[in-house]
Design a protein around this motif. Structure first.
Motif, PDB file in Angstrom:
ATOM      1  N   SER A  24       0.823  -1.214   0.000  1.00 25.94           N
ATOM      2  CA  SER A  24       0.000   0.000   0.000  1.00 25.94           C
ATOM      3  C   SER A  24       0.857   1.264   0.000  1.00 25.94           C
ATOM      4  O   SER A  24       0.356   2.355  -0.280  1.00 25.94           O
ATOM      5  N   LEU A  28      -0.059   5.223  -1.321  1.00 27.50           N
ATOM      6  CA  LEU A  28      -0.097   6.386  -0.439  1.00 27.50           C
ATOM      7  C   LEU A  28       1.115   7.296  -0.602  1.00 27.50           C
ATOM      8  O   LEU A  28       1.175   8.373   0.012  1.00 27.50           O
ATOM      9  N   SER A  89       1.894   5.679  10.708  1.00 31.32           N
ATOM     10  CA  SER A  89       0.737   6.583  10.828  1.00 31.32           C
ATOM     11  C   SER A  89       1.076   7.863  11.589  1.00 31.32           C
ATOM     12  O   SER A  89       0.423   8.888  11.407  1.00 31.32           O
ATOM     13  N   SER A 146      -6.882  -1.880   0.530  1.00 31.00           N
ATOM     14  CA  SER A 146      -6.090  -0.655   0.658  1.00 31.00           C
ATOM     15  C   SER A 146      -6.506   0.372  -0.387  1.00 31.00           C
ATOM     16  O   SER A 146      -6.529   1.575  -0.123  1.00 31.00           O
ATOM     17  N   GLY A 149      -9.809   1.757   0.714  1.00 30.22           N
ATOM     18  CA  GLY A 149      -9.562   2.646   1.848  1.00 30.22           C
ATOM     19  C   GLY A 149      -9.054   3.997   1.401  1.00 30.22           C
ATOM     20  O   GLY A 149      -9.444   5.038   1.949  1.00 30.22           O
ATOM     21  N   ALA A 150      -8.194   3.999   0.374  1.00 30.81           N
ATOM     22  CA  ALA A 150      -7.665   5.260  -0.139  1.00 30.81           C
ATOM     23  C   ALA A 150      -8.761   6.102  -0.785  1.00 30.81           C
ATOM     24  O   ALA A 150      -8.754   7.329  -0.697  1.00 30.81           O
ATOM     25  N   LEU A 153     -10.829   7.401   2.324  1.00 30.26           N
ATOM     26  CA  LEU A 153     -10.117   8.235   3.285  1.00 30.26           C
ATOM     27  C   LEU A 153      -9.211   9.288   2.650  1.00 30.26           C
ATOM     28  O   LEU A 153      -8.684  10.146   3.356  1.00 30.26           O
ATOM     29  N   TRP A 157      -3.450   9.996   4.605  1.00 28.79           N
ATOM     30  CA  TRP A 157      -2.671   8.755   4.660  1.00 28.79           C
ATOM     31  C   TRP A 157      -2.385   8.324   6.096  1.00 28.79           C
ATOM     32  O   TRP A 157      -2.259   7.133   6.375  1.00 28.79           O
ATOM     33  N   THR A 160      -5.381   6.493   7.325  1.00 34.60           N
ATOM     34  CA  THR A 160      -5.420   5.219   6.595  1.00 34.60           C
ATOM     35  C   THR A 160      -4.527   4.183   7.266  1.00 34.60           C
ATOM     36  O   THR A 160      -4.940   3.048   7.530  1.00 34.60           O
ATOM     37  N   TYR A 161      -3.288   4.577   7.577  1.00 32.98           N
ATOM     38  CA  TYR A 161      -2.361   3.649   8.225  1.00 32.98           C
ATOM     39  C   TYR A 161      -2.824   3.277   9.634  1.00 32.98           C
ATOM     40  O   TYR A 161      -2.608   2.147  10.097  1.00 32.98           O
ATOM     41  N   TYR A 164      -5.431   0.644   9.187  1.00 32.16           N
ATOM     42  CA  TYR A 164      -4.757  -0.607   8.808  1.00 32.16           C
ATOM     43  C   TYR A 164      -4.152  -1.282  10.042  1.00 32.16           C
ATOM     44  O   TYR A 164      -4.213  -2.504  10.186  1.00 32.16           O
ATOM     45  N   SER A 240      -6.958   5.751  -7.180  1.00 27.14           N
ATOM     46  CA  SER A 240      -7.127   4.647  -6.224  1.00 27.14           C
ATOM     47  C   SER A 240      -7.727   3.430  -6.908  1.00 27.14           C
ATOM     48  O   SER A 240      -7.412   2.288  -6.554  1.00 27.14           O
TER      49      SER A 240
END
Length: 377
Positions: A24, A28, A89, A146, A149-150, A153, A157, A160-161, A164, A240
């Motif tokens: 991912s 990102l 993150s 992922s 999610g991108a 979100l 980033w 996002t992390y 995750y 994405s």
């Protein structure tokens, strides 16, 4: 042991370690570059840490798995991915980011060999090939998630992390409960594997093929998303979506075990390596065309997961007495190639640009197609 009881948590662990913690990053990366003000060269250097950590941990995991069994390394992989994603993150600079990358990348090396050993221990022999290739396809599910999610979100980033990392912790708990201890059943005893590769027939072609394929795929994993962003006029969801396509088509790679049985290992390898080479070349000629970029992503996703399944089966056939070594050797060399490929990709792009660099990596993929298993493999 019931097929789904081992394979389902295995797929999810591979999804979070490979899909979230490792691959991912390329998706990102544009946002990370902007936030931390990193150049393409620095991005390439940090990206290579994923593969460098993988090289170390897959050796460690292969040795420990061969001596102790799979459980300890599977749990360690989940823990490493969780801490790595958490650090990424909150990274205030490239140094903390690099530490998170090391831990996240290391998780993938820790997780691959023990699942091969777990399958050889607890899955019936006639189902082992299917179990290995389906667990391996967990990468694709992670990439799909992922990418989605991108889309939801973007462009945050960090959040996002963090999400995750939270999902990784839950899957770590699931695997902790699902993976039995060696010797927990009186009918299961782990046999320590032989770690030597000296004199093993077929080991040299396997290592050369894995190394070359690793080099050829590094640019696509790290820079393909950035490539189409800087050369085309795409919305955030289209960018994405490119990543989601890689993952969705990668799921098809889970059928590699069935295809190998039908057409044989040599032809399966040839088809996969030619396909993965074509993906970089297609992208280099039409990065501004949405249809062609998505076609390139689909070919790459399918052929990458397919090829790792081929290497997995090929490795187990070469190192027939030690499943963890059979997975560890080709996956280690694949990662070594990706270290080399990532280090040079950033430099090539800064000097020659994206188009020529991706053509070069496609040519390397074509060279990989000339190295493959023999009919007797």
């Amino acid at each position: 042991m019931k097929f789904s009881k081992l394979v389902l948590p295995g797929i999810t662990m591979i999804a979070v370690t490979y899909g979230f913690a490792r691959f991912s990053f390329g998706l990102l990366l544009p946002g990370i570059n902007e936030s931390l003000e990193m150049s393409e060269f620095v991005s390439g250097m940090i990206s290579s840490l994923f593969y460098l950590a993988y090289c170390f941990t897959i050796i460690l995991s292969t040795v420990i798995t061969s001596k102790e069994g799979p459980r300890r390394m599977i749990i360690s992989a989940g823990l490493s991915a969780f801490v790595g994603l958490l650090l990424m993150s909150i990274a205030p600079n490239e140094w903390v980011l690099a530490l998170g990358v090391l831990l996240a990348g290391g998780s993938t090396g820790l997780v691959s060999p023990p699942y091969g050993a777990a399958i050889s221990l607890w899955i019936k022999e006639n189902k082992q090939g299917r179990a290995n290739t389906w667990i391996n396809s967990g990468t694709s599910f992670g990439i799909v998630l992922s990418g989605l999610g991108a889309i939801i979100l973007a462009p945050d980033w960090r959040l996002t992390y963090l999400i995750y990392a939270s999902l990784t912790f839950l899957i770590l708990v699931w695997n902790f409960r699902a993976i039995p201890k060696v010797g927990a059943s009186s009918s299961l005893v782990f046999k320590k594997g032989n770690l030597s590769i000296r004199g093993v027939k077929g080991a040299i072609p396997l290592t050369l093929a894995s190394l070359t394929l690793g080099i050829s795929t590094a640019a696509f994993w790290t820079f393909s998303r950035t490539f189409i962003e800087v050369t085309g006029d795409y919305s955030a969801w289209q960018l994405s979506g490119f990543w989601v396509i890689i993952g969705l088509f990668g799921v098809l790679g889970g059928f590699s075990g069935s295809l190998i049985e039908k057409v044989g290992l040599p032809l399966a390898y040839k088809l996969g390596s030619l396909s993965i080479a074509s993906s970089s070349i297609i992208l280099s000629f039409a990065p501004e065309n949405l249809l062609m970029t998505y076609l390139s992503a689909g070919i790459f996703g399918c052929s990458y997961i397919f090829l790792t399944g081929v290497l997995l089966v090929w490795g187990i056939r070469v190192f027939i007495t030690n499943a963890s070594l059979g997975i560890g050797v080709p996956f280690l060399l694949l990662a070594v190639g990706q270290v080399i490929g990532s280090l040079f990709a950033g430099m090539f792009i800064e000097v020659w640009g994206y188009v020529l660099s991706f053509i070069l990596y496609g040519i390397i993929g074509l060279a990989a197609s000339l190295i493959g298993p023999k009919r007797t493999a």
